[in-house]
Enzyme design. Structure first.
Site, PDB file in Angstrom:
ATOM      1  N   GLY A 213      -5.969  25.986  27.531  1.00  0.00           N
ATOM      2  CA  GLY A 213      -5.100  25.070  26.794  1.00  0.00           C
ATOM      3  C   GLY A 213      -3.809  24.672  27.487  1.00  0.00           C
ATOM      4  O   GLY A 213      -3.801  24.213  28.633  1.00  0.00           O
TER       5      GLY A 213
ATOM      6  N   LYS B 265       6.176  32.068  14.609  1.00  0.00           N
ATOM      7  CA  LYS B 265       6.767  30.980  15.401  1.00  0.00           C
ATOM      8  C   LYS B 265       8.228  30.745  15.003  1.00  0.00           C
ATOM      9  O   LYS B 265       9.040  30.338  15.835  1.00  0.00           O
ATOM     10  CB  LYS B 265       5.920  29.710  15.260  1.00  0.00           C
TER      11      LYS B 265
ATOM     12  N   THR C  42      -6.839  22.298  21.691  1.00  0.00           N
ATOM     13  CA  THR C  42      -7.120  23.313  22.725  1.00  0.00           C
ATOM     14  C   THR C  42      -8.119  24.296  22.106  1.00  0.00           C
ATOM     15  O   THR C  42      -8.764  23.978  21.118  1.00  0.00           O
ATOM     16  CB  THR C  42      -5.811  24.082  23.072  1.00  0.00           C
ATOM     17  N   GLU C  43      -8.152  25.511  22.641  1.00  0.00           N
ATOM     18  CA  GLU C  43      -9.017  26.539  22.032  1.00  0.00           C
ATOM     19  C   GLU C  43      -8.337  27.211  20.831  1.00  0.00           C
ATOM     20  O   GLU C  43      -8.882  28.140  20.230  1.00  0.00           O
ATOM     21  CB  GLU C  43      -9.381  27.599  23.071  1.00  0.00           C
TER      22      GLU C  43
ATOM     23  N   PRO D  79       5.404  22.120  19.670  1.00  0.00           N
ATOM     24  CA  PRO D  79       4.413  21.056  19.467  1.00  0.00           C
ATOM     25  C   PRO D  79       3.800  21.089  18.068  1.00  0.00           C
ATOM     26  O   PRO D  79       3.747  22.133  17.412  1.00  0.00           O
ATOM     27  CB  PRO D  79       3.333  21.360  20.510  1.00  0.00           C
ATOM     28  N   GLY D  80       3.316  19.908  17.666  1.00  0.00           N
ATOM     29  CA  GLY D  80       2.434  19.816  16.502  1.00  0.00           C
ATOM     30  C   GLY D  80       1.010  20.058  16.969  1.00  0.00           C
ATOM     31  O   GLY D  80       0.781  20.839  17.909  1.00  0.00           O
TER      32      GLY D  80
ATOM     33  N   ALA E 248      -2.162  31.457  30.760  1.00  0.00           N
ATOM     34  CA  ALA E 248      -2.582  30.378  31.677  1.00  0.00           C
ATOM     35  C   ALA E 248      -4.098  30.180  31.686  1.00  0.00           C
ATOM     36  O   ALA E 248      -4.597  29.280  32.358  1.00  0.00           O
ATOM     37  CB  ALA E 248      -2.084  30.683  33.088  1.00  0.00           C
TER      38      ALA E 248
ATOM     39  N   TYR F 156       1.446  33.301  10.713  1.00  0.00           N
ATOM     40  CA  TYR F 156       1.547  32.527  11.966  1.00  0.00           C
ATOM     41  C   TYR F 156       2.886  31.770  11.984  1.00  0.00           C
ATOM     42  O   TYR F 156       3.608  31.804  12.994  1.00  0.00           O
ATOM     43  CB  TYR F 156       0.370  31.553  12.132  1.00  0.00           C
TER      44      TYR F 156
HETATM   45  P1  NDP Z   1      -5.311  28.514  23.567  1.00  0.00           P
HETATM   46  O1  NDP Z   1      -6.064  29.388  22.626  1.00  0.00           O
HETATM   47  O2  NDP Z   1      -6.043  27.454  24.285  1.00  0.00           O
HETATM   48  O3  NDP Z   1      -4.514  29.411  24.628  1.00  0.00           O
HETATM   49  C1  NDP Z   1      -3.861  30.598  24.257  1.00  0.00           C
HETATM   50  C2  NDP Z   1      -3.478  31.345  25.522  1.00  0.00           C
HETATM   51  O4  NDP Z   1      -2.705  32.506  25.162  1.00  0.00           O
HETATM   52  C3  NDP Z   1      -4.678  31.816  26.301  1.00  0.00           C
HETATM   53  O5  NDP Z   1      -4.453  31.611  27.672  1.00  0.00           O
HETATM   54  C4  NDP Z   1      -4.752  33.297  25.971  1.00  0.00           C
HETATM   55  O6  NDP Z   1      -5.238  34.003  27.104  1.00  0.00           O
HETATM   56  C5  NDP Z   1      -3.263  33.655  25.797  1.00  0.00           C
HETATM   57  N1  NDP Z   1      -3.089  34.820  24.952  1.00  0.00           N
HETATM   58  C6  NDP Z   1      -3.310  34.914  23.617  1.00  0.00           C
HETATM   59  N2  NDP Z   1      -3.079  36.156  23.202  1.00  0.00           N
HETATM   60  C7  NDP Z   1      -2.725  36.885  24.307  1.00  0.00           C
HETATM   61  C8  NDP Z   1      -2.402  38.249  24.519  1.00  0.00           C
HETATM   62  N3  NDP Z   1      -2.383  39.139  23.515  1.00  0.00           N
HETATM   63  N4  NDP Z   1      -2.086  38.645  25.778  1.00  0.00           N
HETATM   64  C9  NDP Z   1      -2.105  37.771  26.784  1.00  0.00           C
HETATM   65  N5  NDP Z   1      -2.403  36.465  26.652  1.00  0.00           N
HETATM   66  C10 NDP Z   1      -2.722  36.039  25.420  1.00  0.00           C
HETATM   67  O7  NDP Z   1      -4.122  27.874  22.698  1.00  0.00           O
HETATM   68  P2  NDP Z   1      -2.928  26.861  23.096  1.00  0.00           P
HETATM   69  O8  NDP Z   1      -2.950  26.529  24.523  1.00  0.00           O
HETATM   70  O9  NDP Z   1      -2.953  25.776  22.111  1.00  0.00           O
HETATM   71  O10 NDP Z   1      -1.673  27.785  22.746  1.00  0.00           O
HETATM   72  C11 NDP Z   1      -0.639  28.094  23.662  1.00  0.00           C
HETATM   73  C12 NDP Z   1       0.656  28.326  22.906  1.00  0.00           C
HETATM   74  O11 NDP Z   1       1.031  27.113  22.244  1.00  0.00           O
HETATM   75  C13 NDP Z   1       0.562  29.390  21.809  1.00  0.00           C
HETATM   76  O12 NDP Z   1       1.758  30.131  21.807  1.00  0.00           O
HETATM   77  C14 NDP Z   1       0.437  28.580  20.524  1.00  0.00           C
HETATM   78  O13 NDP Z   1       0.910  29.285  19.419  1.00  0.00           O
HETATM   79  C15 NDP Z   1       1.326  27.391  20.884  1.00  0.00           C
HETATM   80  N6  NDP Z   1       1.081  26.177  20.110  1.00  0.00           N
HETATM   81  C16 NDP Z   1      -0.177  25.610  20.023  1.00  0.00           C
HETATM   82  C17 NDP Z   1      -0.376  24.463  19.278  1.00  0.00           C
HETATM   83  C18 NDP Z   1      -1.714  23.853  19.076  1.00  0.00           C
HETATM   84  O14 NDP Z   1      -1.876  23.022  18.150  1.00  0.00           O
HETATM   85  N7  NDP Z   1      -2.712  24.143  19.889  1.00  0.00           N
HETATM   86  C19 NDP Z   1       0.768  23.793  18.628  1.00  0.00           C
HETATM   87  C20 NDP Z   1       2.022  24.468  18.781  1.00  0.00           C
HETATM   88  C21 NDP Z   1       2.176  25.596  19.517  1.00  0.00           C
HETATM   89  P3  NDP Z   1      -6.315  35.191  27.081  1.00  0.00           P
HETATM   90  O15 NDP Z   1      -7.142  35.031  25.835  1.00  0.00           O
HETATM   91  O16 NDP Z   1      -7.100  35.011  28.353  1.00  0.00           O
HETATM   92  O17 NDP Z   1      -5.465  36.396  27.109  1.00  0.00           O
HETATM   93  C1  8X3 Z   2      -0.044  25.251  16.109  1.00  0.00           C
HETATM   94  C2  8X3 Z   2       0.121  24.068  15.231  1.00  0.00           C
HETATM   95  O1  8X3 Z   2      -0.183  23.262  12.847  1.00  0.00           O
HETATM   96  O2  8X3 Z   2      -2.110  24.273  13.924  1.00  0.00           O
HETATM   97  O3  8X3 Z   2       1.135  25.946  16.243  1.00  0.00           O
HETATM   98  O4  8X3 Z   2      -0.222  25.635  13.208  1.00  0.00           O
HETATM   99  S1  8X3 Z   2      -0.626  24.347  13.740  1.00  0.00           S
END
Ligand code: NDP
Ligand code: 8X3
Length: 252
Positions: free
Chosen positions: A14, A154, A185-186, A180-181, A11, A150
């Site tokens: 992103g 997934k 975000t970060e 999602p595609g 939380a 990665y």
């Molecule tokens: P961000 O990097 O913005 O957020 C990732 C979040 O995951 C952070 O809040 C981070 O919190 C937490 N996190 C990561 N590793 C750990 C850990 N070991 N323990 C606890 N918390 C963890 O990325 P997104 O919001 O984009 O990603 C969220 C999810 O969506 C992920 O599962 C990602 O794979 C998935 N996703 C993202 C896409 C994209 O294009 N952005 C597309 C498809 C899926 P903290 O570092 O504070 O622990």
């Molecule tokens: C995150 C989407 O295409 O950057 O899951 O891997 S991608």
């Protein structure tokens, strides 16, 4: 969602952060998880009212179980678990990729999600009620170059989701995943270890999804009547056809 207890992992940034805002607006009681304590506190202040904050690393099995046990009794009956925490680390061919990056992805995206699920399940099982939504990715549906681990992580989320839905079916617990595609975000900052230029190039000309757009889709999945399960949702920017075919603006 009024007064439903919703636990969101990841939380602090992103999609997870945006999901917290959407569910708070919808009246949910939130349990927010992440490693960065100061970010959790920032979000808590922004949301106002009462939230529970759990500061742990999903890769640490003992910490995961201890954190849930630390919740007050009246917060333990979680109605909805949103397994969102996860990241990519590196974008390299198998032959030169780093083992540390592989461990982070498999331990966090796969095993971490499984530990969190296992930790919250007993209360759902006892009540024969609950809902779990996992964050997969288009990357788990089709592999792309240099993304083997990665993408594998997934794909594992996808198959774990399907298995979980089968196992929990007799108990009436709902299980689904959203894939999602590209979402800006970060995520790519983390993948490229702080290289902002490389991170922003990923989204250039793509009109990428926003975290809020994904969050409102998660809210939609959660809000359908209890007799309905959205098992699998793929959400892409219109400029993206699959995990590697992109129609970038101004690219010839
Ligand atoms: P961000 O990097 O913005 O957020 C990732 C979040 O995951 C952070 O809040 C981070 O919190 C937490 N996190 C990561 N590793 C750990 C850990 N070991 N323990 C606890 N918390 C963890 O990325 P997104 O919001 O984009 O990603 C969220 C999810 O969506 C992920 O599962 C990602 O794979 C998935 N996703 C993202 C896409 C994209 O294009 N952005 C597309 C498809 C899926 P903290 O570092 O504070 O622990
Ligand atoms: C995150 C989407 O295409 O950057 O899951 O891997 S991608």
């Amino acid at each position: 969602m009024k007064n439903k207890i919703v636990l969101i992992t990841g939380a602090t940034s992103g999609i997870g952060w945006a999901t917290a805002l959407e569910f708070k607006k919808a009246g949910a009681k939130l349990i927010l998880c992440g490693r960065r304590k100061e970010r959790l506190e920032l979000l808590d202040n922004k949301l106002g009212g009462e939230q529970k904050l759990l500061n742990f690393d999903v890769r640490d099995k003992n910490e995961v179980f201890k954190s849930f046990e630390s919740l007050p009794e009246n917060w333990k009956d979680i109605d909805l678990l949103i397994n969102n925490a996860g990241n990519a680390h590196g974008l390299d061919p198998v032959q030169s990729a780093s083992l540390e990056d592989w461990d982070s992805m498999i331990d966090g995206n796969v095993k971490g999600l499984m530990y969190v699920t296992k930790a919250i399940l007993p209360s759902m099982i006892k009540r024969k009620k609950g809902h779990i939504i996992n964050l997969g990715s288009i990357a788990g549906k089709e592999v792309y170059p240099n993304g083997s681990v990665y993408c594998s992580s997934k794909a594992a989320v996808d198959f774990f989701t399907r298995g979980l839905r089968i196992d929990l079916n007799p108990l009436g617990i709902r299980v689904g995943a959203i894939h999602p595609g590209l979402v800006e975000t970060e995520f790519s900052d983390v993948r490229f270890k702080g290289d902002k230029k490389r991170a922003s190039a990923v989204y250039q000309g793509m009109e990428a999804l926003t975290a809020k757009e994904v969050a409102s889709s998660i809210l939609y999945m959660a809000n359908v009547p209890e007799k309905v399960t959205i098992a699998d949702m793929i959400i892409l920017p219109t400029r993206q056809a699959n995990s590697y075919i992109n129609n970038r603006k101004n690219s010839l």
